[in-house]
Enzyme design. Structure first.
Site, PDB file in Angstrom:
ATOM      1  N   ASP A  57       0.868  -1.180   0.000  1.00 21.56           N
ATOM      2  CA  ASP A  57       0.000   0.000   0.000  1.00 21.56           C
ATOM      3  C   ASP A  57       0.909   1.237   0.000  1.00 21.56           C
ATOM      4  O   ASP A  57       1.673   1.440   0.947  1.00 21.56           O
ATOM      5  CB  ASP A  57      -0.871  -0.051   1.269  1.00 21.56           C
ATOM      6  CG  ASP A  57      -1.793   1.153   1.388  1.00 21.56           C
ATOM      7  OD1 ASP A  57      -1.553   2.173   0.720  1.00 21.56           O
ATOM      8  OD2 ASP A  57      -2.760   1.057   2.176  1.00 21.56           O
ATOM      9  N   TYR A 146     -11.844  12.513  -4.697  1.00 17.66           N
ATOM     10  CA  TYR A 146     -10.945  12.175  -5.814  1.00 17.66           C
ATOM     11  C   TYR A 146     -10.348  13.465  -6.392  1.00 17.66           C
ATOM     12  O   TYR A 146      -9.135  13.600  -6.526  1.00 17.66           O
ATOM     13  CB  TYR A 146     -11.752  11.423  -6.862  1.00 17.66           C
ATOM     14  CG  TYR A 146     -10.989  10.969  -8.088  1.00 17.66           C
ATOM     15  CD1 TYR A 146     -10.024   9.968  -7.997  1.00 17.66           C
ATOM     16  CD2 TYR A 146     -11.272  11.507  -9.344  1.00 17.66           C
ATOM     17  CE1 TYR A 146      -9.349   9.534  -9.138  1.00 17.66           C
ATOM     18  CE2 TYR A 146     -10.614  11.064 -10.478  1.00 17.66           C
ATOM     19  CZ  TYR A 146      -9.648  10.073 -10.377  1.00 17.66           C
ATOM     20  OH  TYR A 146      -8.996   9.633 -11.515  1.00 17.66           O
TER      21      TYR A 146
HETATM   22  P1  NAD Z   1      -7.582   1.072 -11.737  1.00 22.92           P
HETATM   23  O1  NAD Z   1      -8.513   1.088 -10.575  1.00 22.92           O
HETATM   24  O2  NAD Z   1      -7.756   0.010 -12.768  1.00 22.92           O
HETATM   25  O3  NAD Z   1      -6.078   1.012 -11.241  1.00 22.92           O
HETATM   26  C1  NAD Z   1      -5.620   1.626 -10.080  1.00 22.92           C
HETATM   27  C2  NAD Z   1      -4.700   0.665  -9.363  1.00 22.92           C
HETATM   28  O4  NAD Z   1      -4.161   1.307  -8.187  1.00 22.92           O
HETATM   29  C3  NAD Z   1      -5.422  -0.606  -8.863  1.00 22.92           C
HETATM   30  O5  NAD Z   1      -4.728  -1.754  -9.277  1.00 22.92           O
HETATM   31  C4  NAD Z   1      -5.420  -0.456  -7.349  1.00 22.92           C
HETATM   32  O6  NAD Z   1      -5.403  -1.695  -6.671  1.00 22.92           O
HETATM   33  C5  NAD Z   1      -4.155   0.363  -7.127  1.00 22.92           C
HETATM   34  N1  NAD Z   1      -4.144   1.097  -5.850  1.00 22.92           N
HETATM   35  C6  NAD Z   1      -5.090   1.951  -5.365  1.00 22.92           C
HETATM   36  N2  NAD Z   1      -4.733   2.421  -4.152  1.00 22.92           N
HETATM   37  C7  NAD Z   1      -3.515   1.868  -3.871  1.00 22.92           C
HETATM   38  C8  NAD Z   1      -2.622   1.984  -2.772  1.00 22.92           C
HETATM   39  N3  NAD Z   1      -2.899   2.742  -1.704  1.00 22.92           N
HETATM   40  N4  NAD Z   1      -1.446   1.306  -2.815  1.00 22.92           N
HETATM   41  C9  NAD Z   1      -1.139   0.519  -3.896  1.00 22.92           C
HETATM   42  N5  NAD Z   1      -1.951   0.364  -4.962  1.00 22.92           N
HETATM   43  C10 NAD Z   1      -3.130   1.035  -4.946  1.00 22.92           C
HETATM   44  O7  NAD Z   1      -7.680   2.523 -12.414  1.00 22.92           O
HETATM   45  P2  NAD Z   1      -7.008   3.081 -13.761  1.00 22.92           P
HETATM   46  O8  NAD Z   1      -8.081   3.480 -14.679  1.00 22.92           O
HETATM   47  O9  NAD Z   1      -5.953   2.168 -14.233  1.00 22.92           O
HETATM   48  O10 NAD Z   1      -6.350   4.428 -13.211  1.00 22.92           O
HETATM   49  C11 NAD Z   1      -4.955   4.510 -12.952  1.00 22.92           C
HETATM   50  C12 NAD Z   1      -4.563   5.949 -12.657  1.00 22.92           C
HETATM   51  O11 NAD Z   1      -4.904   6.795 -13.755  1.00 22.92           O
HETATM   52  C13 NAD Z   1      -5.266   6.546 -11.423  1.00 22.92           C
HETATM   53  O12 NAD Z   1      -4.363   7.377 -10.730  1.00 22.92           O
HETATM   54  C14 NAD Z   1      -6.369   7.379 -12.032  1.00 22.92           C
HETATM   55  O13 NAD Z   1      -6.737   8.457 -11.202  1.00 22.92           O
HETATM   56  C15 NAD Z   1      -5.726   7.860 -13.324  1.00 22.92           C
HETATM   57  N6  NAD Z   1      -6.739   8.207 -14.334  1.00 22.92           N
HETATM   58  C16 NAD Z   1      -7.348   7.223 -15.082  1.00 22.92           C
HETATM   59  C17 NAD Z   1      -8.324   7.588 -16.003  1.00 22.92           C
HETATM   60  C18 NAD Z   1      -8.994   6.574 -16.894  1.00 22.92           C
HETATM   61  O14 NAD Z   1      -9.841   6.964 -17.692  1.00 22.92           O
HETATM   62  N7  NAD Z   1      -8.674   5.297 -16.835  1.00 22.92           N
HETATM   63  C19 NAD Z   1      -8.682   8.940 -16.163  1.00 22.92           C
HETATM   64  C20 NAD Z   1      -8.063   9.889 -15.367  1.00 22.92           C
HETATM   65  C21 NAD Z   1      -7.067   9.520 -14.464  1.00 22.92           C
END
Ligand code: NAD
Ligand code: UDP
Length: 328
Positions: A57, A146
């Site tokens: 984490d 968020y």
């Molecule tokens: P996702 O939920 O698939 O992936 C996020 C990952 O982070 C997960 O595997 C989760 O287990 C891990 N995680 C969360 N908290 C954690 C912690 N405290 N310690 C370790 N691991 C942790 O989401 P995603 O779509 O892949 O998003 C990834 C990043 O991109 C995020 O920061 C998100 O804010 C950003 N983002 C994504 C989008 C999109 O459209 N996919 C848009 C804007 C921003």
């Protein structure tokens, strides 16, 4: 061999980024606590000699042995339903987690790129959104956990850059989709595709006149990769400017999936942004980057991914159970 730490590696974007950096010849440390991710997203990497998974984490102190050249901080819940269910972890991963990673970057003299979001613009009053727009965010609304975590993340990153001279990069990601999204994370693309595959009606929130602009994951990864190796420290929008209303999008999905589902209307969630479209002039100029995959092609690839999921996974339509994680 250059070494990169990718947080959120078991998630949607983190796993695709891990693939890209392995392909480019890096040694990748993938870190995740699986809170919204899935081990199956990185299963294919576990036998790679240049990939090491660390279950951790990031809001707790982070230790990496030896040198580190780059950090990509992608750990954070990213779906509105996820961050409504785990609001405190969401605030902590954007704030405490980012602080830990900046500290690690400073100790290792590594360059760090952090994943920010179009949500920093809130429900935007400027359209399309340019990087110099300050946003319109409700700090105390349900999405505030968020949005404000991400705004704090940008601030602390710039502070480390200005005060400590750390090499930092900030990507503002607009709605990105593709294979490995979690079918039940509540985001609109897995939601509609799951509904179509289960023969359920498609749930459009509000009147469906709100807009989004969807970027295919390969384009997003390319933009992030180029940004990391640029020399620009201020935020850069990466997304596909092709904007569509959610109602028209639901109709597109019905056509694509060849189903005869109806659209049903549900209440619009609080603070759901009415319009969202990236202005990517800066990314084009700075990174020589434009999205290449059009929506029809990207949606077909994504639908093919969801289609091959087991019936068991497909019917697990309820949202993820976070009961083993407490909102400490
Ligand atoms: P996702 O939920 O698939 O992936 C996020 C990952 O982070 C997960 O595997 C989760 O287990 C891990 N995680 C969360 N908290 C954690 C912690 N405290 N310690 C370790 N691991 C942790 O989401 P995603 O779509 O892949 O998003 C990834 C990043 O991109 C995020 O920061 C998100 O804010 C950003 N983002 C994504 C989008 C999109 O459209 N996919 C848009 C804007 C921003
Ligand atoms: N949405 C919808 N039906 C759903 C899920 C989402 O109409 O089943 C809408 C949602 O209200 C928003 C848009 O689709 O206007 C995109 O939602 P998503 O959760 O994917 O991401 P957001 O861009 O809001 O962060």
């Amino acid at each position: 061999m250059k070494k990169v730490l990718i947080t959120g590696a078991a998630g949607f974007l983190g796993s695709h980024l891990s693939d890209r950096f392995i392909k480019e010849g890096f040694f990748v440390f993938g870190m995740d606590n699986y809170i919204t991710g899935d081990s199956k997203n990185i299963k294919h990497l576990l036998d790679e000699p240049n990939f090491k998974f660390i279950e951790h984490d990031v809001t707790e102190f982070i230790e990496i042995e030896g040198d580190l050249d780059y950090i990509l901080h992608f750990a954070s819940p990213a779906s509105p339903i996820d961050y409504l269910k785990i609001p405190i972890q969401t605030l902590k991963v954007g704030s405490l987690g980012t602080h830990n990673l900046l500290g690690l970057a400073k100790a290792k003299n590594a360059r760090i790129l952090i994943a920010s979001t179009s949500e920093v613009y809130g429900d935007p009053l400027v359209h399309p959104q340019t990087e110099d727009y300050y946003g319109n965010v409700n700090t105390i609304g349900p999405r505030g956990v968020y949005d404000e975590a991400k705004r704090f993340q940008e601030s602390i990153t710039m502070a480390y850059h200005r005060f400590h001279g750390l090499e930092t990069r900030i990507v503002r990601i607009f709605n990105t989709y593709g294979p490995r999204m979690r079918l039940n994370d509540g985001r609109v693309i897995p939601a509609f595709m799951g509904q179509a595959l289960r023969g359920e009606d498609l749930t459009v929130f509000g009147d469906g006149m709100q807009t989004r602009s969807f970027c295919y994951v390969d384009d997003q990864v390319e933009g992030i990769y180029n940004l990391l190796f640029s020399d620009y420290s201020y935020p850069v929008n990466i997304g596909n400017p092709h904007e569509i209303t959610i109602k028209d999008f639901a109709e597109e999905i019905i056509k694509l999936t060849g189903t005869d589902q109806k659209i049903i209307y549900k209440e619009l969630p609080t603070d759901d942004p009415l319009q969202r479209q990236p202005d990517i002039t800066l990314a084009k100029k700075l990174l020589n980057w434009t999205p290449k995959v059009d929506r029809a092609e990207g949606m077909e690839t994504t639908f093919n991914y969801f289609k091959q999921l087991s019936p068991e996974e497909l019917n697990k339509s309820e949202h993820k159970d976070f009961s083993s994680y407490t909102n400490k």
